[in-house]
Structures are given as C-alpha cells and as structure tokens.
Design a protein around this motif. Structure first.
Motif, PDB file in Angstrom:
ATOM      1  N   CYS A  28       0.578 -13.313   4.932  1.00 47.74           N
ATOM      2  CA  CYS A  28       0.119 -12.662   6.160  1.00 47.74           C
ATOM      3  C   CYS A  28      -1.017 -13.471   6.759  1.00 47.74           C
ATOM      4  O   CYS A  28      -1.882 -13.977   6.036  1.00 47.74           O
ATOM      5  CB  CYS A  28      -0.343 -11.240   5.847  1.00 47.74           C
ATOM      6  SG  CYS A  28      -0.713 -10.269   7.322  1.00 47.74           S
ATOM      7  N   LEU A  83      -6.589  -9.614   5.367  1.00 44.63           N
ATOM      8  CA  LEU A  83      -6.254  -8.336   4.729  1.00 44.63           C
ATOM      9  C   LEU A  83      -7.455  -7.697   4.043  1.00 44.63           C
ATOM     10  O   LEU A  83      -7.563  -6.475   3.980  1.00 44.63           O
ATOM     11  CB  LEU A  83      -5.121  -8.543   3.726  1.00 44.63           C
ATOM     12  CG  LEU A  83      -3.807  -9.073   4.309  1.00 44.63           C
ATOM     13  CD1 LEU A  83      -2.729  -9.103   3.231  1.00 44.63           C
ATOM     14  CD2 LEU A  83      -3.368  -8.228   5.487  1.00 44.63           C
ATOM     15  N   VAL A  93      -0.466  -2.494   9.250  1.00 50.77           N
ATOM     16  CA  VAL A  93      -0.203  -3.939   9.163  1.00 50.77           C
ATOM     17  C   VAL A  93       1.021  -4.160   8.294  1.00 50.77           C
ATOM     18  O   VAL A  93       1.103  -3.674   7.168  1.00 50.77           O
ATOM     19  CB  VAL A  93      -1.407  -4.687   8.560  1.00 50.77           C
ATOM     20  CG1 VAL A  93      -1.090  -6.164   8.385  1.00 50.77           C
ATOM     21  CG2 VAL A  93      -2.635  -4.506   9.443  1.00 50.77           C
ATOM     22  N   SER A  94       2.001  -4.874   8.815  1.00 50.04           N
ATOM     23  CA  SER A  94       3.207  -5.150   8.033  1.00 50.04           C
ATOM     24  C   SER A  94       3.141  -6.574   7.500  1.00 50.04           C
ATOM     25  O   SER A  94       3.309  -7.538   8.239  1.00 50.04           O
ATOM     26  CB  SER A  94       4.466  -4.964   8.884  1.00 50.04           C
ATOM     27  OG  SER A  94       4.524  -5.909   9.908  1.00 50.04           O
ATOM     28  N   CYS A  95       2.837  -6.670   6.220  1.00 51.21           N
ATOM     29  CA  CYS A  95       2.775  -7.964   5.544  1.00 51.21           C
ATOM     30  C   CYS A  95       3.434  -7.807   4.181  1.00 51.21           C
ATOM     31  O   CYS A  95       2.994  -6.974   3.384  1.00 51.21           O
ATOM     32  CB  CYS A  95       1.334  -8.417   5.354  1.00 51.21           C
ATOM     33  SG  CYS A  95       0.526  -8.936   6.875  1.00 51.21           S
ATOM     34  N   ALA A 141      -3.184 -12.193   8.854  1.00 49.27           N
ATOM     35  CA  ALA A 141      -4.324 -11.304   9.061  1.00 49.27           C
ATOM     36  C   ALA A 141      -5.287 -11.391   7.886  1.00 49.27           C
ATOM     37  O   ALA A 141      -4.904 -11.729   6.769  1.00 49.27           O
ATOM     38  CB  ALA A 141      -3.843  -9.870   9.243  1.00 49.27           C
ATOM     39  N   VAL A 198      -9.189  -5.977   6.822  1.00 53.12           N
ATOM     40  CA  VAL A 198      -8.371  -4.871   7.310  1.00 53.12           C
ATOM     41  C   VAL A 198      -8.495  -3.659   6.388  1.00 53.12           C
ATOM     42  O   VAL A 198      -8.616  -2.518   6.841  1.00 53.12           O
ATOM     43  CB  VAL A 198      -6.897  -5.290   7.430  1.00 53.12           C
ATOM     44  CG1 VAL A 198      -5.998  -4.083   7.673  1.00 53.12           C
ATOM     45  CG2 VAL A 198      -6.726  -6.301   8.557  1.00 53.12           C
ATOM     46  N   SER A 254      -4.533  -0.240   7.041  1.00 53.90           N
ATOM     47  CA  SER A 254      -3.709  -1.010   6.101  1.00 53.90           C
ATOM     48  C   SER A 254      -2.235  -0.701   6.280  1.00 53.90           C
ATOM     49  O   SER A 254      -1.378  -1.586   6.211  1.00 53.90           O
ATOM     50  CB  SER A 254      -4.144  -0.707   4.662  1.00 53.90           C
ATOM     51  OG  SER A 254      -5.478  -1.113   4.439  1.00 53.90           O
ATOM     52  N   LEU A 310      -0.715  -2.898   1.068  1.00 57.54           N
ATOM     53  CA  LEU A 310      -0.555  -4.295   1.454  1.00 57.54           C
ATOM     54  C   LEU A 310      -0.277  -5.143   0.210  1.00 57.54           C
ATOM     55  O   LEU A 310      -1.212  -5.524  -0.502  1.00 57.54           O
ATOM     56  CB  LEU A 310      -1.820  -4.810   2.158  1.00 57.54           C
ATOM     57  CG  LEU A 310      -2.183  -4.133   3.487  1.00 57.54           C
ATOM     58  CD1 LEU A 310      -3.580  -4.546   3.923  1.00 57.54           C
ATOM     59  CD2 LEU A 310      -1.163  -4.490   4.556  1.00 57.54           C
TER      60      LEU A 310
END
Length: 242
Positions: free
Chosen positions: A46, A50, A40-42, A48, A53, A37, A126
């Motif tokens: 996003c 999440l 991941v840069s959100c 992705a 993730v 987590s 996130l």
C-alpha cells in the motif's frame, strides 16, 4: 506535595463527567482510527502511510483531552472553588504542579488505551500494516502535551470554555489557515510552528523528507507550546488573586 496530589486526585475522580470524558477520549480515538483503517483497501502493499492511518483517531481524541484538561482548573475558577484550593495549598506552584501531575497520570492511562486499541484495530483491518514504535509512543506523548497545553491556558485565562476554545482553534483552525496560504513557503512555516501540525508529524512513517518538520522535532515544538502555556498560567496564578 503528597497531600496536594491526593486532594487533586480526589477532586478529579469525584468531579462529574471526568470518567466519561476519559472513556470518551479512548473510545473516540479507537472508533475513528478503526473507521479510517477500514476505509483504506490495502491487501499486501500500500502506498498510504498505514501507521499514521491507524492512528487517525488521535485527531478526535485530542479534543476530548483538551476539554478535560481545561475543566481541571477552569471549573474551580468558574465556581469559586479555587479560593478553597488556595487556602488548603497556599503555595501556588505546588498547586499547579499537583494538578499537572494528576492530569498527566489520568491522561496517560486514557491515551495508552486509545492508542493501543487504534493500533490493534489497524493491524486487524490492514493486513499490510507494520508496527512501528515511534508513532505509537509519540501519539501518547502528543496527547499528554495537549493536556498540559490546555491546563496552562485554562490557568491563564481562568475560563474552561475560553481555554478549550483556544486550544481547539490551535488544533483545528491552524491547519486550515496553513492550507489556505497560497505561498508554499509561508504554508510550510505555519505547519512547522503550529502545535497540532508540528506535533502530529511524529505519527508519520513514510516520506519523512517531504514533511514540513521531522517527527521528533515536531513533537518538540508542541512541547514548547505546552511549556509556554504552563509558564504563562503559573505567572498568572502566582501574581493574581484567586
């Protein structure tokens, strides 16, 4: 049955390493999930998935759960303690059922802690993370089924090392084999029938149409693997001497 359950609980909680393995399963799940987590840069939106993730750690926690489950009966075969267990509980179906019930209870506790911690870490790291029940509940069920799969195989092969090796191969080598297939149709089929690749589909929250198998159907495939392993273990336990 109550006596058998009490006996299995006593053996499990007093066995060396049980509590460390349960703690390790929860810690590994939370730790890897938090790392994924954080990687991941959100901020607000996003692309992705999440939800998936934030549950990445389940892919590591499952290995610890599989090893613990293999030890539940595999250690008794390795030490000869299984003869004592069979003398105390002559009905072998009851013996296997009590082991499965106690294992399921302890695995559920560790899984709930690990998955809950992973979700909390995901929501903290996130900001765009949205809570969805299906992947959370599905991840707990996934880990429970992995435990039953490992228990069934350990009962069948009568070796904790062999059982753990088979389960870990199914979970980690099968996806690699699927990715190595150049034919997309065969790759999709392998992903649809693999216990890990199919079962982990329950964690997905985006692009479900692109998945090789739908979330609950994938978990159903894993359930069939676990049921098949338990049936195989039961046949071996009933038909062969301890």
């Amino acid at each position: 049955m109550r006596t058998a359950l009490h006996a299995e609980w006593t053996k499990l909680r007093t066995a060396p390493g049980t509590w460390w393995l349960l703690l390790g399963a929860a810690a590994a799940t939370i730790g890897l999930s938090a790392f994924a987590s954080g990687a991941v840069s959100c901020a607000v939106r996003c692309s992705a998935d999440l939800g998936k993730v934030s549950l990445t750690g389940v892919q590591l926690g499952q290995a610890v759960i599989a090893i613990l489950a293999a030890l539940v009966i595999g250690n008794e075969y390795a030490t000869g303690m299984v003869r004592v267990s069979l003398a105390a509980v002559p009905r072998r179906t009851r013996l296997l059922a009590s082991k499965a019930a106690v294992l399921l209870a302890t695995t559920t506790a560790a899984s709930v802690v690990g998955v809950a911690g992973s979700v909390l870490a995901g929501r903290a790291l996130l900001p765009a993370h949205e809570f969805v029940w299906r992947p959370v509940v599905g991840s707990v069920l996934y880990l429970e089924l992995i435990a039953l799969l490992s228990l069934g195989l350990a009962t069948a092969v009568r070796s904790p090392a062999a059982a753990a090796g088979i389960v870990l191969g199914l979970l980690y080598a099968w996806p690699i084999l699927a990715l190595a297939m150049s034919d997309k149709t065969w790759r999709r089929h392998l992903e649809q029938v693999g216990p890990g690749t199919a079962g982990s589909a329950v964690q997905a929250t985006k692009d479900l149409a692109a998945l090789p198998i739908q979330p609950w159907a994938g978990l159903g495939v894993l359930a069939l693997w676990a049921l098949g392993a338990l049936l195989l273990g039961w046949v071996v336990l009933v038909r062969r001497d301890g």
